[in-house]
Design a protein around this motif. Sequence first.
Motif: not given
Length: 288
Positions: A28, A35-37, A57-58, A69, A71, A90, A106-107, A116
């Motif tokens: 991540s 990165l965070s979701v 929301s990434c 980014l 998705w 988003n 997955t972002c 990711q």
Amino acid sequence: MVFRCFVIYHRSGFGIHVVRMPKYPHSSSFAGVELSVNNHNDDFTLTISSGSLASLSCLAQNSSQAEELLWYRGDGRVDLKDGNKVNISNICISPVSESDNGVAFTCRLVRDQSVQVSVVLDVRFPPSVGEDESIYIEEGKDVTLTCNAKSNPQGQTTWYKNNTILTLQDHYQVYQTSETFQLSIKKVQKSDNGTYTCEVKSSCGDSSKDFHLIVEDKKLVFPKEAVIAAVVVVALTVLFGIVAQKEKIFKSASMSFCFLPLLCCLVVLSSSVREPLCSITSLRITSI
């Protein structure tokens, strides 16, 4: 670097994109970029009900530059608008359906796609066993009643006969998988007539289906071998009868043909003798 071809997921249709994918273990963070979701820095599961809306929301953090980014839904890349790709992105899944259950969204960081965070949807939905059925079956045959009852979480099934919990006897057998429930009745009898109900219960709801079983009288079935043998015997009997009659007719005709020349000879002889006799008689009269 490797190239992979993905089917792009849309609610309205599908497209094809070819993207370059680095083949590295994912994390991540990259060079301080994280990165965070939905405020999760690690992969997680999102439990949600079917028919509702899922918003993901990434966010790219701790970066000194603009981070693009991506998705993905499973292996298919989601088509994003230009203003929804940099630093924060988003996506919404609306409505969430049974087909989304177990799917990973997955972002990824474009600069290093090994960076990711994935979220797996745990879609909760009730069972739905379908419409009632009427089944006609001949006495002595086997029949299977099937309930297709996919649900999450998996439901528990109870079988009823005429609104009473079915007591499993020797010729009743129950089979169950994650999505199918079956009741098998071996060599049905007249006493098996009635309404069988498949009831499925889960924490998300209940569903039931009625099977109206009608046992019909057993049909008389003649063995094919016996029928064929009887037809052959009758055919041969008729044939031999015709042949026998022909022989009699032939014998009668043969006798007639044998006597006919003899009769002809007698007639001719009679004719030839009669004339001289008349002549002699005439001569005798004349000589006197």
